[in-house]
Structure formats: C-alpha cells, structure tokens
Write a protein that holds these residues in place. Sequence first.
Motif, PDB file in Angstrom:
ATOM      1  N   ASN A   1      -4.004 -45.072  16.461  1.00  0.00           N
ATOM      2  CA  ASN A   1      -4.879 -45.277  17.616  1.00  0.00           C
ATOM      3  C   ASN A   1      -5.060 -44.020  18.460  1.00  0.00           C
ATOM      4  OD1 ASN A   1      -5.265 -48.152  17.212  1.00  0.00           O
ATOM      5  ND2 ASN A   1      -3.125 -48.396  17.820  1.00  0.00           N
TER       6      ASN A   1
ATOM      7  N   THR B   1      -4.735 -50.796  28.459  1.00  0.00           N
ATOM      8  CA  THR B   1      -5.516 -51.540  27.465  1.00  0.00           C
ATOM      9  C   THR B   1      -5.463 -50.879  26.093  1.00  0.00           C
ATOM     10  OG1 THR B   1      -7.563 -50.311  27.942  1.00  0.00           O
ATOM     11  CG2 THR B   1      -7.084 -52.234  29.311  1.00  0.00           C
TER      12      THR B   1
ATOM     13  N   GLU C   1      -4.910 -49.604  22.397  1.00  0.00           N
ATOM     14  CA  GLU C   1      -4.647 -50.148  21.061  1.00  0.00           C
ATOM     15  C   GLU C   1      -5.234 -51.538  20.834  1.00  0.00           C
ATOM     16  OE1 GLU C   1      -0.823 -47.807  19.550  1.00  0.00           O
ATOM     17  OE2 GLU C   1      -0.251 -49.598  20.695  1.00  0.00           O
ATOM     18  N   ARG C   2      -6.072 -52.027  21.749  1.00  0.00           N
ATOM     19  CA  ARG C   2      -6.643 -53.355  21.489  1.00  0.00           C
ATOM     20  C   ARG C   2      -7.990 -53.621  22.144  1.00  0.00           C
ATOM     21  NH1 ARG C   2      -2.814 -53.411  25.378  1.00  0.00           N
ATOM     22  NH2 ARG C   2      -2.731 -54.977  27.038  1.00  0.00           N
TER      23      ARG C   2
ATOM     24  N   LYS D   1     -12.033 -53.086  22.744  1.00  0.00           N
ATOM     25  CA  LYS D   1     -13.228 -52.572  22.071  1.00  0.00           C
ATOM     26  C   LYS D   1     -13.796 -51.363  22.812  1.00  0.00           C
ATOM     27  CE  LYS D   1     -15.196 -56.902  20.216  1.00  0.00           C
ATOM     28  NZ  LYS D   1     -16.378 -57.786  20.336  1.00  0.00           N
TER      29      LYS D   1
ATOM     30  N   ARG E   1      -0.576 -56.928  22.763  1.00  0.00           N
ATOM     31  CA  ARG E   1      -0.807 -56.403  21.421  1.00  0.00           C
ATOM     32  C   ARG E   1      -0.069 -57.272  20.408  1.00  0.00           C
ATOM     33  NH1 ARG E   1       1.490 -50.554  22.666  1.00  0.00           N
ATOM     34  NH2 ARG E   1       2.622 -51.881  24.158  1.00  0.00           N
ATOM     35  N   HIS E   2      -0.601 -57.370  19.200  1.00  0.00           N
ATOM     36  CA  HIS E   2       0.060 -58.115  18.137  1.00  0.00           C
ATOM     37  C   HIS E   2       1.433 -57.510  17.869  1.00  0.00           C
ATOM     38  CE1 HIS E   2      -3.182 -60.784  17.178  1.00  0.00           C
ATOM     39  NE2 HIS E   2      -4.031 -59.799  16.929  1.00  0.00           N
TER      40      HIS E   2
ATOM     41  N   SER F   1       0.383 -51.369  28.210  1.00  0.00           N
ATOM     42  CA  SER F   1       0.767 -50.555  27.045  1.00  0.00           C
ATOM     43  C   SER F   1       1.462 -49.251  27.401  1.00  0.00           C
ATOM     44  CB  SER F   1      -0.465 -50.240  26.185  1.00  0.00           C
ATOM     45  OG  SER F   1      -1.185 -51.402  25.881  1.00  0.00           O
TER      46      SER F   1
ATOM     47  N   ARG G   1     -11.738 -57.715  23.170  1.00  0.00           N
ATOM     48  CA  ARG G   1     -10.706 -57.279  22.241  1.00  0.00           C
ATOM     49  C   ARG G   1     -11.229 -57.120  20.820  1.00  0.00           C
ATOM     50  NH1 ARG G   1      -4.568 -59.239  22.784  1.00  0.00           N
ATOM     51  NH2 ARG G   1      -3.712 -58.301  20.890  1.00  0.00           N
TER      52      ARG G   1
ATOM     53  N   SER H   1      -8.346 -59.003  14.889  1.00  0.00           N
ATOM     54  CA  SER H   1      -6.965 -58.818  14.424  1.00  0.00           C
ATOM     55  C   SER H   1      -6.894 -57.793  13.306  1.00  0.00           C
ATOM     56  CB  SER H   1      -6.400 -60.157  13.937  1.00  0.00           C
ATOM     57  OG  SER H   1      -6.339 -61.085  14.992  1.00  0.00           O
TER      58      SER H   1
ATOM     59  N   GLU I   1      -7.207 -54.321  14.771  1.00  0.00           N
ATOM     60  CA  GLU I   1      -5.987 -53.964  15.495  1.00  0.00           C
ATOM     61  C   GLU I   1      -4.867 -53.595  14.535  1.00  0.00           C
ATOM     62  OE1 GLU I   1      -2.981 -55.740  18.940  1.00  0.00           O
ATOM     63  OE2 GLU I   1      -4.888 -56.737  18.536  1.00  0.00           O
TER      64      GLU I   1
ATOM     65  N   LEU J   1      -7.445 -48.661  15.615  1.00  0.00           N
ATOM     66  CA  LEU J   1      -8.765 -48.524  16.209  1.00  0.00           C
ATOM     67  C   LEU J   1      -9.457 -47.224  15.812  1.00  0.00           C
ATOM     68  CD1 LEU J   1      -7.457 -50.826  17.929  1.00  0.00           C
ATOM     69  CD2 LEU J   1      -8.825 -49.991  19.850  1.00  0.00           C
TER      70      LEU J   1
END
Length: 449
Positions: free
Chosen positions: A79, A163, A165-166, A168, A230-231, A356, A428, A431, A434, A438
Amino acid sequence: MIRKIACGTATLGASLFAAATACAQEAGVPIAAATETVETLAVPNPGNNAWMMTSTLLVLMMILPGLALFYGGLTRSKNMLSMMTQIGATAALAMLIWVMWGYSTAFGPEGNAFFSWGNMFLSATTSDSTAATFSDEVISEYVFISFQMTFAAITAALILGATAERMKFSATMLFVTIWLTIVYFPIAHMVWAGGGLLFEMGALDFAGGTVVHINAGVSALVLSFLLGKRHGYPAEPMPPHSLTLTMIGTGLLWVGWFGFNAGSELEADGTAGLAMINTFVATASAALFWMLCEKFSGHKGSALGYCSGIIAGLVAVTPAAGNSGPFGAIVLGAIASIVCFIMVAKVKPALGYDDSLDAFGIHGVGGIVGAIGTGVVYAPSLGGPGGDDFMMGSQVMTQIIAVLVAIGWAAVGTLIAGLVTKMITGLRVSSEVEMEGLDIGEHGERAYN
C-alpha cells in the motif's frame, strides 16, 4: 498565527490616500508627494516577502515528500504507492479548491463569525494586492494566499493516516472536496480571521494546533469509524514496511515545520525567532520522552517511538510556537509526548478502533494538549509573552472552548462529508483489492518489484 484578513491595495491605498491628502493639505505639501508616500507604505517588505516565500516552500516539503514518506513507510509494502498517491493528489486538489473558493471562504473581504465570501477565484486579488502582518508591514497577498494554501493541503492529507490501506481513491477525492468546504475553511476563518468566532474570543493558535491538528485528528477518528477496521486488525500483525523511509519523512517534516511555525509570524522578526527555537526544543523533548515511556513500559527505545515523539512534539508546540518561552515549550513537548504515548499504546488497543497510522492519537490528542497548554505557557511568569494583565484561568478557559468548538465542528462536518461520499462512491475498496493491496488494485502499480 495568521490572524489577519488579507487586504487589497485598493482598499488600503484608498484609506491611506485620504489620510495623506488631508495631512498634505494642512501642511501645504503637494498632493503628488502625499500619493508617493502612500505608494511607499503599500510596498511589501522584501525581506519578509522572501521569508514567507521560503516558509511556503518549506510547508510544501512537509507534504511532498515529508508526509508521503512518513505515512508511506508506516504502511505495508503493498500500500506504499497508494498512500503516497493519495497524499499527493489530495494536496493538489486542495490547492485548486483553495484558489477557486477556499481562500474566499476563509479570508474573504465580507463575512460573519463562521465563514467569509467575496473573492472567489481570487477575482479581487492582483500582483499589487497586499496582506497585513502583525506590525505596520505588509506582504504580497499572493504570498499570503500561497502560504495558507499549503496549510489547507497538509491538513486534508493528515486525515489519510487513519484511513490508510482501505479507502478508495475516488472516495478520498470526493471526501476531501466536501470536507475542505464545510470543515476546514470555516474553522480557519473562525480561528484566524478578524471577525471569526474564536478569533474574537481571543483564542491563541499561533500556527494551527486547532485549525490543523485537532481538526485533522478528530476528522480522522470519525472517518476511521465510518470505514471500519482493516481486515485482520488487530489480530494480524501489520508492522511498518520501512522505518527507514518513515525516519526520512520525519526529518523532512521537522525541517519543514520551521516554515509552518516560524513562518506563521508573517515576518522575519524576533517572534519568528522565538517560534524557531521552540520548534527545536519542544520536539527534542518529546522525542526523548516518548522513548523514555517505551523504556518504562518494559520495551526498548525504538526508532518508531523516536519518530512518533518528534511528531507529537511538533504538533503540541504548533499553537504555542510564538506564545511560549523555550522552557515552557520543553515542558509542553514532554507532556504531549507522554499523553500521546498513553493514547497510542494503551487507550487505542483497549478501545479497539483502527486509526491505522495514529492520526488521531498523535495529531488530535497532541493538538488538544498543545492548544490547552498554550493558555498556560503564555504566562509571563513561565517565560511566555503574555502581558502584565494576563489571566491564566481565563485564557485556559478560552482555549478549552476553542478546542470543544473545533472538535464538535470537525466531528459533525466529517460525518456529513463521509456519509455523502459513502452514498455517492462508497468509501471502502473491495475485500479482494484490500487483500491484494491498493497499489495494484487502485493504481495498477507496485512500489517495489
């Protein structure tokens, strides 16, 4: 900070001309001589103009490459380019918006307590227009506009740390457009423009503790909640991929911050010198105290801790840069570092939210500590520049009110901007994007081969 509304030469010249003409008639001086005096008074001081041009470029360096490398190094490698691209594009967008309607909304010739108007697209500004400083000097209005433009750009970019790493890219662009319009410009007007709500109350914010850091930090926190975690967070380790780049970015931010803080005096004078030394010592204090906190918590003093402490100190001293003596700045930097460390290392994990890169934990919390602390270190008894009639309790209460107004306005405005953006573009990435990163999913590139 820039607590003056820019004034055009036409307006300034008209009033000076009238006064000079009257004096000339009484003294028997020719009108032409009086006019020459007016023109001399309206010419920007070359030394101050040159310093403000330099300060403006230093703040630009804070964004690109400073913040881009600082934030980029803290992300995972997949990212890195996304983070840098979002920061760069956000800054570019903010610059265009500033010229079109931002400057008018924050520092326009007409206004009320919350925003201004009357100079969209800089239609009332020319190369002869001037902006008032804190003395009887003036600088070029275009220089003032450019300096303030970089503040708007970096404030919007700071939010992106929460925000990372996730979010748009398209959502980032739309959100920034709305957020600048309904959050940043009004708060800048309220704090720094004559007639602004907090300016008239006497709130102290030399270089942006309220306007920049509390504003960006609170907005970052609200937007991180809207986006969700984040996942894999917090169970999956997500360490910075390059502390080397983060350290380089930190150094660029510290150097650039001298333009941010010392430049906010608008003149190359003694107060700018005070802001300069405070930016040195508060930051040094905060960097070391963060590492001490790590040591007392049973960990080793780390490079990441050093960098985090530097940013915490810079944030805290921003509102106090010209409003504190050097020792007060040292204490303020130390206190802010300790509080930010507790927020990042203890409170954030306990609450479980996913900011983050700790935009709120350092900028928001550090800004709050600095803004309120400014009301204390301003005291002459502590080496501050406050006058003999300074009342610490009253000033601290004013600072607290300013902080609460900024928190409330930023939170509500960010919620509105975030929900509108979510409705139009979605906030966002998918998945799949992510997980892949990105860099590839949003931009079709990789930072590293």
